[in-house]
Design an enzyme around this catalytic site. Structure first.
Site, PDB file in Angstrom:
ATOM      1  N   LYS A 117      53.313  34.044  34.347  1.00  0.00           N
ATOM      2  CA  LYS A 117      53.225  35.358  35.557  1.00  0.00           C
ATOM      3  C   LYS A 117      54.081  36.064  34.643  1.00  0.00           C
ATOM      4  O   LYS A 117      54.614  37.066  34.371  1.00  0.00           O
ATOM      5  CB  LYS A 117      54.784  34.995  36.764  1.00  0.00           C
ATOM      6  CG  LYS A 117      53.937  34.834  38.144  1.00  0.00           C
ATOM      7  CD  LYS A 117      54.257  34.772  39.251  1.00  0.00           C
ATOM      8  CE  LYS A 117      53.320  35.078  40.667  1.00  0.00           C
ATOM      9  NZ  LYS A 117      54.026  34.958  41.471  1.00  0.00           N
ATOM     10  N   LYS A 199      41.821  33.365  41.070  1.00  0.00           N
ATOM     11  CA  LYS A 199      41.677  33.212  42.184  1.00  0.00           C
ATOM     12  C   LYS A 199      42.247  34.858  43.562  1.00  0.00           C
ATOM     13  O   LYS A 199      42.492  35.924  42.470  1.00  0.00           O
ATOM     14  CB  LYS A 199      43.235  32.582  43.189  1.00  0.00           C
ATOM     15  CG  LYS A 199      44.465  32.851  42.848  1.00  0.00           C
ATOM     16  CD  LYS A 199      45.283  32.167  43.945  1.00  0.00           C
ATOM     17  CE  LYS A 199      46.996  32.367  43.419  1.00  0.00           C
ATOM     18  NZ  LYS A 199      47.427  32.190  45.305  1.00  0.00           N
ATOM     19  N   LYS A 202      46.170  39.423  46.921  1.00  0.00           N
ATOM     20  CA  LYS A 202      47.189  40.342  47.085  1.00  0.00           C
ATOM     21  C   LYS A 202      47.707  40.847  46.965  1.00  0.00           C
ATOM     22  O   LYS A 202      48.277  42.424  47.137  1.00  0.00           O
ATOM     23  CB  LYS A 202      48.158  39.406  48.797  1.00  0.00           C
ATOM     24  CG  LYS A 202      49.173  38.959  48.530  1.00  0.00           C
ATOM     25  CD  LYS A 202      50.109  38.289  50.062  1.00  0.00           C
ATOM     26  CE  LYS A 202      50.700  37.464  50.110  1.00  0.00           C
ATOM     27  NZ  LYS A 202      51.269  36.207  49.220  1.00  0.00           N
TER      28      LYS A 202
END
Ligand code: AQP
Length: 334
Positions: A117, A199, A202
């Site tokens: 991240k 993956k 959203k």
């Protein structure tokens, strides 16, 4: 008289960092419903976790309520499970501070999700991103959860939670239950439609995910544009054919038809046929949820009462653990 067997406790959460996707549904929310009868479940909308990445305030508010409504729309029962918004239970933030004093910098710097991240959000590598697993450890330990259903990208965080809990227990006695990661029997890892080796998320680009609230047209369009390969051969081979394999595994998860049977049924057909079959199965699965979602969103008073009751129930359990911890550490009772 025979004592009823105490159910094991489960805690899981979803971040309102966007509209929940088909991946969130097939990989998590669908299972939550299956676990409700067998376990004592707490499901939270993990809003505190979202602010490691900048959120637009009005969107965060809207998505938090929307996510709660979607959990109810898929059938989670607020009488059986405790459904709540994480920020409504202040003990989560309090516990996070306590536990951060029992966690080492070295442990946090090994977390692969932090490395990943912080690369993706290089402009905002904040301390929350670094200490996120401590907040998550607190989420779990506050409720003395036995099991935590998580995808394999979160296994490392459950392990660190156990390490922190064991460390605390070794100093102060048996305060925390040591949780275990739980891999439900049914579950699918759904990959991005545009980059099928990653993956589905959203908060990625719009065309790469199917949101649980997408219209039938949007669903069909996104599947039509899904990345496949140039072979024109339908086979389940995630390493060499990630796009096609993703479509097959979504269809299998939605219809319960095995991958072998799907491969046989679509043998000789084109990718277009597979894409429309997945799109139609998705439209059909999501339609009743969307209808119920719209009904619930029109009843804000009900949604607010679910949030309030959930927060009260969760808060009582959380306070019990938090005050026990504080007492053990040496804080005076107020
Ligand atoms: N693509 C996926 N396939 C299967 N399961 C998935 N989950 C998420 N994406 C997939 C599972 O959904 C639960 C809730 O996830 P989350 O919202 O707390 O966080 P996340 O895993 O970071 O989900 P996103 O959609 O990728 O969010 P952003 O974009 O904000 O980072 C978890 O159990 C997760 O395993």
């Amino acid at each position: 008289m025979e004592q009823p067997v105490k159910k094991q406790r489960i805690l899981s959460g979803i971040q309102p960092s966007g509209t929940p996707t088909l991946g969130n549904y097939l990989g998590a929310i669908r299972n939550w419903k299956l676990l409700e009868d067998q376990y004592d479940c707490l499901y939270m909308v993990a809003d505190l976790h979202t602010i490691t990445v900048r959120q637009e305030p009005s969107l965060l508010r809207a998505r938090s309520l929307q996510t709660m409504a979607l959990l109810l729309a898929v059938g989670l029962d607020p009488e059986k499970s405790i459904l709540f918004l994480q920020s409504h239970v202040p003990q989560h933030s309090q516990m996070s501070w306590l536990l951060s004093c029992y966690t080492y910098m070295g442990e946090m710097s090994r977390m692969t999700q932090f490395k990943d991240k912080s690369r993706r959000h290089a402009e905002n590598v904040n301390c929350g991103l670094f200490t996120y697993p401590i907040l998550m450890a607190g989420d779990i330990l506050l409720y003395q959860a036995n099991l935590v259903p998580v995808g394999n990208d979160q296994t490392q965080h459950v392990e660190i939670c156990r390490d922190i809990a064991a460390r605390f227990n070794s100093v102060y006695g048996n305060v925390f239950t040591l949780p275990e990661g739980y891999n439900p029997k049914v579950g699918a890892r759904v990959m991005s439609l545009q980059e099928p080796t990653r993956k589905m998320s959203k908060s990625d680009a719009e065309d790469s995910f199917i949101s649980m609230l997408d219209t039938p047209d949007a669903i069909r369009r996104k599947f039509r544009r899904a990345v496949t390969d140039s072979e024109a051969r339908i086979a389940f081979d995630p390493a060499n054919k990630p796009g096609v394999s993703n479509l097959l595994s979504i269809l299998s998860a939605l219809t319960d038809e095995s991958l072998d049977s799907l491969v046989e049924r679509f043998g000789g057909k084109g990718y277009g046929d597979l894409k429309s079959a997945v799109a139609e199965a998705t439209v059909e699965t999501l339609a009743p949820f969307q209808q119920e979602f719209n009904r619930l969103m029109a009843d804000k008073a009900y949604l607010q009462s679910v949030c309030r009751t959930g927060a009260e129930r969760a808060g009582r359990l959380a306070e019990r653990t938090l005050s026990k911890c504080m007492k053990k550490i040496g804080f005076l009772a107020p």
